[in-house]
Design a protein around this motif. Structure first.
Motif, PDB file in Angstrom:
ATOM      1  N   TYR A  44      51.044  44.206  37.442  1.00 22.70           N
ATOM      2  CA  TYR A  44      50.067  43.268  36.876  1.00 22.70           C
ATOM      3  C   TYR A  44      50.251  43.140  35.362  1.00 22.70           C
ATOM      4  CZ  TYR A  44      45.673  41.465  35.108  1.00 22.70           C
ATOM      5  OH  TYR A  44      44.744  40.744  34.424  1.00 22.70           O
TER       6      TYR A  44
ATOM      7  N   GLU B 153      40.028  39.676  40.513  1.00 23.21           N
ATOM      8  CA  GLU B 153      40.022  40.645  41.613  1.00 23.21           C
ATOM      9  C   GLU B 153      40.121  42.060  41.052  1.00 23.21           C
ATOM     10  OE1 GLU B 153      42.640  42.091  45.480  1.00 23.21           O
ATOM     11  OE2 GLU B 153      43.380  40.404  44.288  1.00 23.21           O
ATOM     12  N   ILE B 154      40.991  42.267  40.095  1.00 22.75           N
ATOM     13  CA  ILE B 154      41.192  43.596  39.528  1.00 22.75           C
ATOM     14  C   ILE B 154      39.954  44.052  38.752  1.00 22.75           C
ATOM     15  CG2 ILE B 154      42.561  44.885  37.840  1.00 22.75           C
ATOM     16  CD1 ILE B 154      44.999  43.270  38.910  1.00 22.75           C
TER      17      ILE B 154
ATOM     18  N   VAL C 248      44.209  44.031  46.646  1.00 19.22           N
ATOM     19  CA  VAL C 248      43.651  44.748  47.799  1.00 19.22           C
ATOM     20  C   VAL C 248      44.506  44.576  49.047  1.00 19.22           C
ATOM     21  CG1 VAL C 248      41.668  44.861  49.358  1.00 19.22           C
ATOM     22  CG2 VAL C 248      41.299  44.676  46.916  1.00 19.22           C
ATOM     23  N   ARG C 249      45.007  43.389  49.276  1.00 19.26           N
ATOM     24  CA  ARG C 249      45.729  43.114  50.524  1.00 19.26           C
ATOM     25  C   ARG C 249      47.190  43.549  50.492  1.00 19.26           C
ATOM     26  NH1 ARG C 249      44.684  37.199  50.875  1.00 19.26           N
ATOM     27  NH2 ARG C 249      46.682  37.310  51.892  1.00 19.26           N
TER      28      ARG C 249
ATOM     29  N   ARG D 158      43.302  34.449  38.647  1.00 14.46           N
ATOM     30  CA  ARG D 158      42.498  34.769  39.834  1.00 14.46           C
ATOM     31  C   ARG D 158      42.695  36.240  40.204  1.00 14.46           C
ATOM     32  NH1 ARG D 158      39.812  31.771  42.951  1.00 14.46           N
ATOM     33  NH2 ARG D 158      40.757  29.864  42.243  1.00 14.46           N
ATOM     34  N   LEU D 159      43.915  36.692  40.114  1.00 13.71           N
ATOM     35  CA  LEU D 159      44.229  38.099  40.362  1.00 13.71           C
ATOM     36  C   LEU D 159      43.501  38.985  39.352  1.00 13.71           C
ATOM     37  CD1 LEU D 159      45.899  40.337  41.751  1.00 13.71           C
ATOM     38  CD2 LEU D 159      47.767  39.749  40.160  1.00 13.71           C
TER      39      LEU D 159
ATOM     40  N   GLY E  24      47.515  39.428  46.428  1.00 14.31           N
ATOM     41  CA  GLY E  24      46.467  40.045  45.636  1.00 14.31           C
ATOM     42  C   GLY E  24      46.584  41.556  45.675  1.00 14.31           C
TER      43      GLY E  24
ATOM     44  N   ALA F 245      36.905  43.234  39.384  1.00 14.38           N
ATOM     45  CA  ALA F 245      35.887  43.573  40.384  1.00 14.38           C
ATOM     46  C   ALA F 245      36.160  44.924  41.049  1.00 14.38           C
ATOM     47  CB  ALA F 245      35.807  42.477  41.438  1.00 14.38           C
ATOM     48  N   LEU F 246      37.391  45.356  41.074  1.00 15.10           N
ATOM     49  CA  LEU F 246      37.762  46.623  41.713  1.00 15.10           C
ATOM     50  C   LEU F 246      37.669  47.828  40.789  1.00 15.10           C
ATOM     51  CD1 LEU F 246      40.983  45.512  43.618  1.00 15.10           C
ATOM     52  CD2 LEU F 246      38.799  46.174  44.629  1.00 15.10           C
TER      53      LEU F 246
ATOM     54  N   CYS G 234      36.911  33.887  33.884  1.00 17.42           N
ATOM     55  CA  CYS G 234      35.824  33.821  34.869  1.00 17.42           C
ATOM     56  C   CYS G 234      35.463  32.376  35.196  1.00 17.42           C
ATOM     57  CB  CYS G 234      34.583  34.540  34.345  1.00 17.42           C
ATOM     58  SG  CYS G 234      34.719  36.324  34.319  1.00 17.42           S
TER      59      CYS G 234
END
Length: 193
Positions: A54, A106-107, A21-22, A102-103, A19, A109-110, A165
């Motif tokens: 991405y 995450e993006i 963030v990690r 899913r990635l 992902g 949300a960031l 989503c």
């Protein structure tokens, strides 16, 4: 491949495995066989590299969306049948294990935490809106007028984001292409009254 390409490929693998963030710069360097200085030299920052990776991953999926990808591809551009066919192909990519979508969540949300990444991806999203239009309506991407990007492209992209989503949250209750198409038919029918 040169360092730039090696970094991009390594970043793609890291994104899918860990992902956004990690993933650390050291992870990318290890995966790509390059060095830390090459990230800054070629991309400016780890976050910009990950954003490029991405976008590249999403662009690689777009071939799976086209009408010929999952079916015979003989539906009429602009038809309700084409609408259903393309959404069936897109939804098929969402059902794959370790989905890229899913990635995507995450993006999204960031966004506020990574304004430069958000700005870069906002431009890529505009390009995606333009790219969705020929899938549904036919024609060539380079011929799509700006007003279509801001209307039809926005419509398709909004449906796509909503589907992502729902599939990330609970794929068992997310809509099928058939359900989306029936919803479209009812909305059009209600508006014609």
């Amino acid at each position: 491949m040169g360092h730039r390409e090696d970094l991009l490929e390594g970043a793609k693998r890291c994104l899918l495995e860990k992902g956004f963030v990690r993933t650390t710069a050291r992870d990318i360097v290890k995966e790509s066989g390059t060095n830390l200085a090459s990230i800054g030299y070629h991309y400016g920052s780890k976050d910009k590299l990950l954003a490029e990776a991405y976008v590249s991953l999403v662009e690689g999926l777009s071939d799976d969306f086209s009408p010929a990808a999952g079916t015979a591809g003989d539906t009429e551009p602009g038809s309700v049948d084409r609408f259903q066919e393309v959404w069936a192909n897109i939804i098929g990519t969402m059902r794959q294990p370790a989905s890229l979508w899913r990635l995507s969540m995450e993006i999204v949300a960031l966004g506020d935490q990574l304004p430069t990444v958000r700005d870069h991806l906002a431009q890529a999203q505009r390009d995606a809106k333009r790219g969705l239009i020929p899938l549904f309506l036919g024609g060539r991407e380079e011929d799509v007028p700006e007003e279509d990007v801001d209307s039809a492209g926005q419509f398709y992209n909004t449906l796509m984001t909503g589907l992502i989503c729902q599939y990330v949250f609970d794929p068992t209750t997310a809509p099928t292409a058939e359900q989306l198409t029936e919803g479209l038919r009812r909305v059009i029918g209600a508006s014609a009254r």
